[in-house]
Motif scaffolding. Structure first.
Motif, PDB file in Angstrom:
ATOM      1  N   LEU A   1     -28.683  -2.930   1.768  1.00 18.74           N
ATOM      2  CA  LEU A   1     -29.250  -3.373   3.048  1.00 18.74           C
ATOM      3  C   LEU A   1     -28.153  -3.895   3.982  1.00 18.74           C
ATOM      4  O   LEU A   1     -28.077  -3.498   5.158  1.00 18.74           O
ATOM      5  N   LEU A   2     -27.286  -4.763   3.403  1.00 16.58           N
ATOM      6  CA  LEU A   2     -26.182  -5.310   4.217  1.00 16.58           C
ATOM      7  C   LEU A   2     -25.236  -4.197   4.677  1.00 16.58           C
ATOM      8  O   LEU A   2     -24.732  -4.201   5.797  1.00 16.58           O
ATOM      9  N   GLY A   3     -25.042  -3.241   3.751  1.00 13.81           N
ATOM     10  CA  GLY A   3     -24.175  -2.095   4.073  1.00 13.81           C
ATOM     11  C   GLY A   3     -24.701  -1.305   5.249  1.00 13.81           C
ATOM     12  O   GLY A   3     -23.940  -0.920   6.146  1.00 13.81           O
ATOM     13  N   PHE A   4     -26.019  -1.063   5.253  1.00  9.80           N
ATOM     14  CA  PHE A   4     -26.626  -0.335   6.370  1.00  9.80           C
ATOM     15  C   PHE A   4     -26.427  -1.089   7.683  1.00  9.80           C
ATOM     16  O   PHE A   4     -26.103  -0.493   8.708  1.00  9.80           O
ATOM     17  N   ILE A   5     -26.621  -2.409   7.611  1.00  6.06           N
ATOM     18  CA  ILE A   5     -26.450  -3.223   8.836  1.00  6.06           C
ATOM     19  C   ILE A   5     -24.992  -3.155   9.308  1.00  6.06           C
ATOM     20  O   ILE A   5     -24.707  -2.934  10.477  1.00  6.06           O
ATOM     21  N   PHE A   6     -24.077  -3.305   8.318  1.00  5.65           N
ATOM     22  CA  PHE A   6     -22.634  -3.260   8.634  1.00  5.65           C
ATOM     23  C   PHE A   6     -22.263  -1.906   9.254  1.00  5.65           C
ATOM     24  O   PHE A   6     -21.560  -1.834  10.279  1.00  5.65           O
ATOM     25  N   ALA A   7     -22.765  -0.815   8.642  1.00  5.47           N
ATOM     26  CA  ALA A   7     -22.456   0.539   9.140  1.00  5.47           C
ATOM     27  C   ALA A   7     -22.994   0.717  10.556  1.00  5.47           C
ATOM     28  O   ALA A   7     -22.340   1.308  11.418  1.00  5.47           O
ATOM     29  N   TRP A   8     -24.174   0.185  10.788  1.00  4.32           N
ATOM     30  CA  TRP A   8     -24.805   0.309  12.109  1.00  4.32           C
ATOM     31  C   TRP A   8     -23.978  -0.439  13.171  1.00  4.32           C
ATOM     32  O   TRP A   8     -23.730   0.070  14.260  1.00  4.32           O
ATOM     33  N   VAL A   9     -23.558  -1.662  12.810  1.00  2.34           N
ATOM     34  CA  VAL A   9     -22.747  -2.463  13.758  1.00  2.34           C
ATOM     35  C   VAL A   9     -21.415  -1.746  14.036  1.00  2.34           C
ATOM     36  O   VAL A   9     -20.968  -1.645  15.182  1.00  2.34           O
ATOM     37  N   LEU A  10     -20.833  -1.236  12.956  1.00  8.65           N
ATOM     38  CA  LEU A  10     -19.547  -0.525  13.086  1.00  8.65           C
ATOM     39  C   LEU A  10     -19.693   0.692  14.001  1.00  8.65           C
ATOM     40  O   LEU A  10     -18.832   0.971  14.847  1.00  8.65           O
ATOM     41  N   LYS A  11     -20.792   1.405  13.835  1.00  5.36           N
ATOM     42  CA  LYS A  11     -21.073   2.592  14.646  1.00  5.36           C
ATOM     43  C   LYS A  11     -21.168   2.201  16.129  1.00  5.36           C
ATOM     44  O   LYS A  11     -20.641   2.883  17.013  1.00  5.36           O
ATOM     45  N   LEU A  12     -21.817   1.065  16.350  1.00  4.69           N
ATOM     46  CA  LEU A  12     -22.004   0.574  17.727  1.00  4.69           C
ATOM     47  C   LEU A  12     -20.654   0.202  18.357  1.00  4.69           C
ATOM     48  O   LEU A  12     -20.357   0.562  19.498  1.00  4.69           O
TER      49      LEU A  12
END
Lengths: 233, 422
Positions: free
Chosen positions: A32-43
């Motif tokens: 879950l944290l990974g998905f959030i981290f990946a999403w922020v990184l993408k942004l």
């Protein structure tokens, strides 16, 4: 007694769940944290690529044209973001699985992790080769056209293909796929081509080559005599 | 400012002469056939027109293998009595020095500027070493506007063969005139006169000598720098310009790249200046104009058209990256025409030059590739120019050049609007 023997698997399951439960929760939390981290990184990457005008740069380098030709409708920056996103997700999944301490999973993840750098290097080598081939072929084409060499186009195309093959071979070599086969095939192809050319010129086309060179020498001399006398500057 | 470009011997020589009023620089490379004549003309010109001034001739050589520096050392005017009424107060001194840096005319000029600056020269002129038509009057023409009329930069005006100087006539003159609004007819002429303050200005930016300015780009850089920085500019009629013969096809492409890249780089640098200019004005002229019969020249039209046709066909994948589709269509149409009817309209040529400038500005592909691909197109335009002017007089040809300049000025808004947009 019978009740006891019937309930024992549930008890066992309960005990195992007690041990493995927190680990599964841990895995889920990491994912879950990974998905959030990946999403922020993408942004963040989106903003950064926009700031450095990455898409414009790709337009200039001709990468956008290559993507359009391959019917890829996404912009280069979109593709980069997507790649990074899934690389992070992939990394997070591997990380989360390693928390389970399962031997098979551990071995699989470690071998995958070891292979990843080779894969990225192979991709980078090929991308570099692609642009180098394009650049060199274009430089040769322009120089030959300016020198009024009639076969400028086929020569530059041959150079383009040769450089691409060279870098493709290097990439495959890096990936470790059929190392020997690729190397030997490449050596045979290149050696064969050179030998064929040598034989064609040396034996088959001996007279033709002689005539061609004589004609060429005469033309050069003639064109020197016929050169313009005015100064361009 | 770095002062490491002069050799110890040269510095010693400069110290020995201490100061000079006038410096005349002659860059050379394998000019043994002509340099003696140039030295004699310059010495006579200095003695005849500037007898009261302390003068130094500087030969900045690029490592000649034919003994050019020795000829410079041994050459002198044997008898001034035949040309002088008034005898000079000082003898004309000579400094013969190799230059350092990127091999090319620009590096040779830099050495001359440095020596002129150290000697505190009030006026400086530079002349090519391969000139066959130079006379003592050229020295007066280049230096008198500076020494006696307060000008900072003197560009040459020549009588040339109608086909001579095609890069100047079809690109550099019309483009610089449209950009900066000054009608300097020979912005890359090769011979110039300069004031001491302009020399100091030229030496300020030493990084510039690591670019194409160090080679063929020096002339346009000097002219543009003088114009855009508010120096007083004029031009002086010198008569016919005849060079020592050399094969002009020798690396035309690299010469073209050096000159045009310098023009385009200067466009980047001086955008705030040229974006405000909308028309052009004449600059003051010195010298008495007279008609000169120039030597006939041979032109290989077939080869030029052949190069153009091949360029349009083989380089289409390159040209289509930055030329508009309608321009490409026009080029393809021309390339199919008969050699005797071969015509490249000036409107199309101007549009092409502006689109090349924009492509260079935006770095659509490698800048070197953009400029190199201009050569066949340029040869097409040159062939058309020759074709259209087979029977015209020099005056009519001059009118043609004038019309081309007006076309450059008319289409300037196209360049400006697209330059802005990037």
């Amino acid at each position: 007694m019978m009740i006891l023997s019937f309930s024992s698997p549930f008890v066992l399951f309960g005990e195992r769940l007690k041990i493995i439960g927190p680990k599964i929760l841990e895995v889920l939390l990491i994912i879950l944290l990974g998905f959030i981290f990946a999403w922020v990184l993408k942004l963040l990457l989106r903003k950064f690529l926009k700031w450095i005008k990455f898409d414009d740069l790709c337009d200039r380098l001709g990468l956008s044209t290559v993507l359009a030709r391959a019917n890829v409708r996404r912009s280069p920056s979109d593709i980069i973001r997507l790649i990074l996103y899934w690389v992070v997700i992939f990394g997070v999944i591997i990380l989360s699985l390693s928390t389970l301490n399962v031997r098979v999973v551990d071995e699989l993840t470690s071998s995958l992790l070891l292979y990843l750098p080779r894969f990225f290097v192979a991709v980078l080598v090929f991308i570099f080769g692609y642009f180098l081939a394009k650049f060199v072929a274009r430089a040769i084409l322009i120089a030959l056209v300016n020198a009024q060499v009639k076969s400028a186009k086929p020569i530059s195309l041959a150079v383009h293909i040769l450089i691409l093959i060279l870098f493709l071979t290097m990439s495959i070599e890096q990936l470790g796929i059929a190392k020997g086969v690729v190397f030997v095939t490449y050596a045979i192809l290149l050696g064969g081509a050179v030998l064929a050319l040598a034989l064609a010129f040396g034996l088959g086309g001996k007279d033709m080559a002689k005539n061609f060179l004589e004609k060429k020498a005469k033309t050069t001399e003639k064109s020197k005599k016929k050169s313009d006398e005015f100064s361009h500057i | 400012m770095t002062r490491g470009i002069l050799s110890k011997e040269t510095i010693k020589k400069v110290k020995e002469y201490s100061n000079a009023d006038i410096v005349v620089g002659i860059p050379s490379y394998n000019n043994a056939r002509t340099i003696a004549h140039v030295i004699r003309a310059v010495s006579a010109g200095l003695a005849k027109y500037f007898p009261q001034y302390r003068c130094v001739i500087v030969n900045s050589d690029g490592g000649s293998k034919d003994g050019t520096p020795n000829i410079v050392k041994d050459t002198m005017v044997e008898d001034f009595n035949t040309i002088l009424i008034e005898h000079p107060l000082y003898t004309v001194n000579k400094i013969i020095t190799p230059y350092h840096g990127i091999p090319g005319k620009g590096s040779a000029f830099r050495t001359i500027f440095e020596i002129a600056h150290r000697l505190g020269a009030k006026a400086c002129a530079v002349v090519d070493a391969d000139l066959r038509s130079i006379t003592p009057e050229w020295i007066e023409g280049l230096l008198a506007p500076v020494a006696s009329h307060g000008f900072d930069f003197v560009a040459p005006l020549y009588q040339r063969h109608k086909y001579d100087g095609t890069i100047t006539n079809s690109i550099v003159y019309p483009l610089t005139r449209a950009l900066y609004g000054k009608r300097i007819r020979q912005p890359i002429g090769g011979e110039f006169g300069m004031s001491g303050s302009l020399i100091s200005h030229f030496l300020k930016d030493e990084r510039i000598y690591n670019t194409d300015v160090a080679r063929f780009g020096i002339d346009i850089w000097m002219t543009t720098t003088a114009v855009t920085n508010g120096f007083k500019v004029c031009q002086s009629f010198l008569g016919a310009k005849i060079h020592d013969h050399k094969d002009p096809e020798t690396d035309l492409s690299s010469m073209m790249v050096q000159v045009v890249s310098s023009v385009f780089n200067l466009m980047e640098r001086y955008y705030p200046v040229w974006s405000r200019v909308s028309d052009s004005e004449a600059v003051p002229e010195f010298g008495f104009k007279f008609e000169v019969i120039t030597e006939p020249v041979r032109v290989n039209l077939e080869r030029m058209v052949g190069s153009f046709n091949q360029g349009v066909s083989d380089l289409s994948s390159v040209l289509e990256k930055f030329l508009s589709p309608d321009v490409l269509r026009s080029l393809r149409r021309i390339s199919n025409s008969n050699i005797l009817e071969f015509k490249f309209p000036k409107e199309l040529w101007v549009r092409i030059i502006y689109e090349f400038a924009l492509a260079y500005h935006k770095s659509v592909i490698s800048r070197h590739h953009i400029l190199s691909s201009l050569t066949p197109v340029y040869l097409g335009r040159t062939a058309s120019f020759v074709n259209e002017n087979l029977d015209t007089s020099p005056a009519q040809v001059e009118q043609e050049v004038e019309n081309l300049c007006l076309e450059f000025e008319e289409q300037k808004p196209y360049l400006l609007s697209n330059f802005n947009a990037s």
